[in-house]
Design an enzyme around this catalytic site. Sequence first.
Site, PDB file in Angstrom:
ATOM      1  N   ARG A  58      44.294  -6.184  38.922  1.00  0.00           N
ATOM      2  CA  ARG A  58      42.924  -5.638  39.075  1.00  0.00           C
ATOM      3  C   ARG A  58      42.908  -4.714  40.293  1.00  0.00           C
ATOM      4  O   ARG A  58      42.483  -5.098  41.408  1.00  0.00           O
ATOM      5  CB  ARG A  58      41.902  -6.757  39.235  1.00  0.00           C
ATOM      6  CG  ARG A  58      40.500  -6.248  39.483  1.00  0.00           C
ATOM      7  CD  ARG A  58      39.909  -5.485  38.329  1.00  0.00           C
ATOM      8  NE  ARG A  58      39.664  -6.353  37.176  1.00  0.00           N
ATOM      9  CZ  ARG A  58      39.371  -5.866  35.978  1.00  0.00           C
ATOM     10  NH1 ARG A  58      39.307  -4.572  35.789  1.00  0.00           N
ATOM     11  NH2 ARG A  58      39.178  -6.687  34.962  1.00  0.00           N
ATOM     12  N   GLN A  76      42.931  -5.339  25.596  1.00  0.00           N
ATOM     13  CA  GLN A  76      42.229  -4.100  25.985  1.00  0.00           C
ATOM     14  C   GLN A  76      43.167  -3.185  26.773  1.00  0.00           C
ATOM     15  O   GLN A  76      43.981  -3.648  27.572  1.00  0.00           O
ATOM     16  CB  GLN A  76      41.005  -4.460  26.839  1.00  0.00           C
ATOM     17  CG  GLN A  76      40.379  -3.266  27.552  1.00  0.00           C
ATOM     18  CD  GLN A  76      38.881  -3.298  27.655  1.00  0.00           C
ATOM     19  OE1 GLN A  76      38.192  -3.319  26.634  1.00  0.00           O
ATOM     20  NE2 GLN A  76      38.397  -3.291  28.883  1.00  0.00           N
ATOM     21  N   ARG A  81      50.271  -1.847  30.867  1.00  0.00           N
ATOM     22  CA  ARG A  81      49.909  -2.405  32.187  1.00  0.00           C
ATOM     23  C   ARG A  81      50.221  -3.891  32.298  1.00  0.00           C
ATOM     24  O   ARG A  81      50.079  -4.479  33.366  1.00  0.00           O
ATOM     25  CB  ARG A  81      48.437  -2.139  32.484  1.00  0.00           C
ATOM     26  CG  ARG A  81      47.463  -2.833  31.538  1.00  0.00           C
ATOM     27  CD  ARG A  81      46.020  -2.606  31.945  1.00  0.00           C
ATOM     28  NE  ARG A  81      45.105  -3.362  31.073  1.00  0.00           N
ATOM     29  CZ  ARG A  81      43.819  -3.541  31.355  1.00  0.00           C
ATOM     30  NH1 ARG A  81      43.289  -3.040  32.459  1.00  0.00           N
ATOM     31  NH2 ARG A  81      43.051  -4.249  30.541  1.00  0.00           N
ATOM     32  N   HIS A 150      44.415   4.539  35.427  1.00  0.00           N
ATOM     33  CA  HIS A 150      43.121   3.914  35.723  1.00  0.00           C
ATOM     34  C   HIS A 150      42.973   3.641  37.222  1.00  0.00           C
ATOM     35  O   HIS A 150      42.892   2.484  37.650  1.00  0.00           O
ATOM     36  CB  HIS A 150      43.072   2.598  34.916  1.00  0.00           C
ATOM     37  CG  HIS A 150      41.713   2.002  34.748  1.00  0.00           C
ATOM     38  ND1 HIS A 150      40.954   1.544  35.794  1.00  0.00           N
ATOM     39  CD2 HIS A 150      40.980   1.760  33.633  1.00  0.00           C
ATOM     40  CE1 HIS A 150      39.829   1.054  35.336  1.00  0.00           C
ATOM     41  NE2 HIS A 150      39.805   1.173  34.037  1.00  0.00           N
ATOM     42  N   ASP A 195      29.846   4.205  33.767  1.00  0.00           N
ATOM     43  CA  ASP A 195      31.065   4.140  32.956  1.00  0.00           C
ATOM     44  C   ASP A 195      31.052   5.366  32.057  1.00  0.00           C
ATOM     45  O   ASP A 195      30.509   5.356  30.957  1.00  0.00           O
ATOM     46  CB  ASP A 195      31.060   2.854  32.136  1.00  0.00           C
ATOM     47  CG  ASP A 195      32.418   2.563  31.519  1.00  0.00           C
ATOM     48  OD1 ASP A 195      32.601   1.439  31.000  1.00  0.00           O
ATOM     49  OD2 ASP A 195      33.295   3.458  31.562  1.00  0.00           O
ATOM     50  N   GLU A 254      39.649   8.131  36.675  1.00  0.00           N
ATOM     51  CA  GLU A 254      40.772   7.845  35.782  1.00  0.00           C
ATOM     52  C   GLU A 254      41.147   9.053  34.893  1.00  0.00           C
ATOM     53  O   GLU A 254      40.551   9.266  33.844  1.00  0.00           O
ATOM     54  CB  GLU A 254      40.416   6.663  34.905  1.00  0.00           C
ATOM     55  CG  GLU A 254      39.793   5.488  35.632  1.00  0.00           C
ATOM     56  CD  GLU A 254      38.993   4.577  34.711  1.00  0.00           C
ATOM     57  OE1 GLU A 254      39.278   4.559  33.501  1.00  0.00           O
ATOM     58  OE2 GLU A 254      38.079   3.878  35.206  1.00  0.00           O
TER      59      GLU A 254
HETATM   60  O1  TA6 Z   1      37.125   2.175  33.389  1.00  0.00           O
HETATM   61  C1  TA6 Z   1      36.795   2.246  32.049  1.00  0.00           C
HETATM   62  C2  TA6 Z   1      36.808   0.857  31.433  1.00  0.00           C
HETATM   63  O2  TA6 Z   1      37.049   0.971  30.055  1.00  0.00           O
HETATM   64  C3  TA6 Z   1      35.493   0.149  31.713  1.00  0.00           C
HETATM   65  O3  TA6 Z   1      34.688   0.108  30.557  1.00  0.00           O
HETATM   66  C4  TA6 Z   1      35.910  -1.239  32.169  1.00  0.00           C
HETATM   67  O4  TA6 Z   1      36.080  -2.101  31.063  1.00  0.00           O
HETATM   68  C5  TA6 Z   1      37.230  -0.917  32.848  1.00  0.00           C
HETATM   69  O5  TA6 Z   1      37.853   0.022  31.991  1.00  0.00           O
HETATM   70  C6  TA6 Z   1      38.093  -2.111  33.183  1.00  0.00           C
HETATM   71  O6  TA6 Z   1      38.688  -2.629  32.025  1.00  0.00           O
HETATM   72  P1  TA6 Z   1      39.628  -3.939  32.199  1.00  0.00           P
HETATM   73  O7  TA6 Z   1      40.211  -4.187  30.830  1.00  0.00           O
HETATM   74  O8  TA6 Z   1      40.682  -3.588  33.221  1.00  0.00           O
HETATM   75  O9  TA6 Z   1      38.734  -5.020  32.707  1.00  0.00           O
END
Ligand code: TA6
Length: 282
Positions: A58, A76, A81, A150, A195, A254
């Site tokens: 994080r 996600q 990563r 990111h 966002d 990002e």
């Molecule tokens: O920064 C864009 C994004 O897609 C946000 O919507 C938020 O979810 C962030 O990424 C962090 O995502 P993560 O999967 O690292 O918690």
Amino acid sequence: MDITTGNGNLPKVVIKTAHSTAEIYLLGATVTHFQKHGSEPLLFVSRESVFEEGKPIRGGIPIVFPWFGPREGKAQHGYARRATWEIVGNEVLADGSVRLTLRLPKAAEAAGYPEHSVSYTVTVGKTLRCELTVANESKNDPFSFETLLHTYLLLGDIERVSIGGLSGARYLDAVDNFTEKTDAAEAITIGEEVDRVYAGSTVSTELVDPVMGRRVRTDKSGSKSTVVWNPWIAKSQRMEDFGNDEYRHMICIEPGNVRADAITLKPGEATSLRIELSESPF
Ligand code: TA6
């Protein structure tokens, strides 16, 4: 360059140059620290971040690949990563910068994609340069993917900063069902969850931070998208690996290629996403 044991007993590369220091975890090839001598750290890492194989860090510069956002039944932001990358080289450049090169090992999750390779260079000097190169190594199949660096930037106080470079640019507002909007303000200021997915945007951005007394530029190439994100209060409280108050000291800017800017490589083609982070006194 040294390879040491970092948080969670994970392998971490430490780079010291005449101008700066940096740290890169092999987990996700995540740059977690860059600091010019005499300056504050450039990157934010949550004090609550887990450091466990297979889980994203994080903070720092997580690599989003080969998809951005949620995918049914999948992690996600893709698997890059979460993977443990391999070091393939390191060199000292003529200006004293140090360049670390890593590659993404073949992952089980990549089985569904055409044969491809992913390499990443991190160049540590007066600035921080990151370059993600993806090559389609299949003979016959096009390879389509999304990617994003990111980047979590450290800042003094979220309510005192502004982000220049995107004035009037169209973006999709992920907080409002990805509705297309524009923000005519000269610079973005933050007073709620933000966002935004800026599409078709090749511009550089600049974070102006009067509390830390610096400007942080993000220059990019090979990128048509920029995402700007701050979770603000409610989302911060929902994130287990993020302190409730930490939204005050970070912003994600990002660069990448996502959604309509996703990339399709023909067989044998390659593409590079490059960023350079630099700071100057405010
Ligand atoms: O920064 C864009 C994004 O897609 C946000 O919507 C938020 O979810 C962030 O990424 C962090 O995502 P993560 O999967 O690292 O918690």
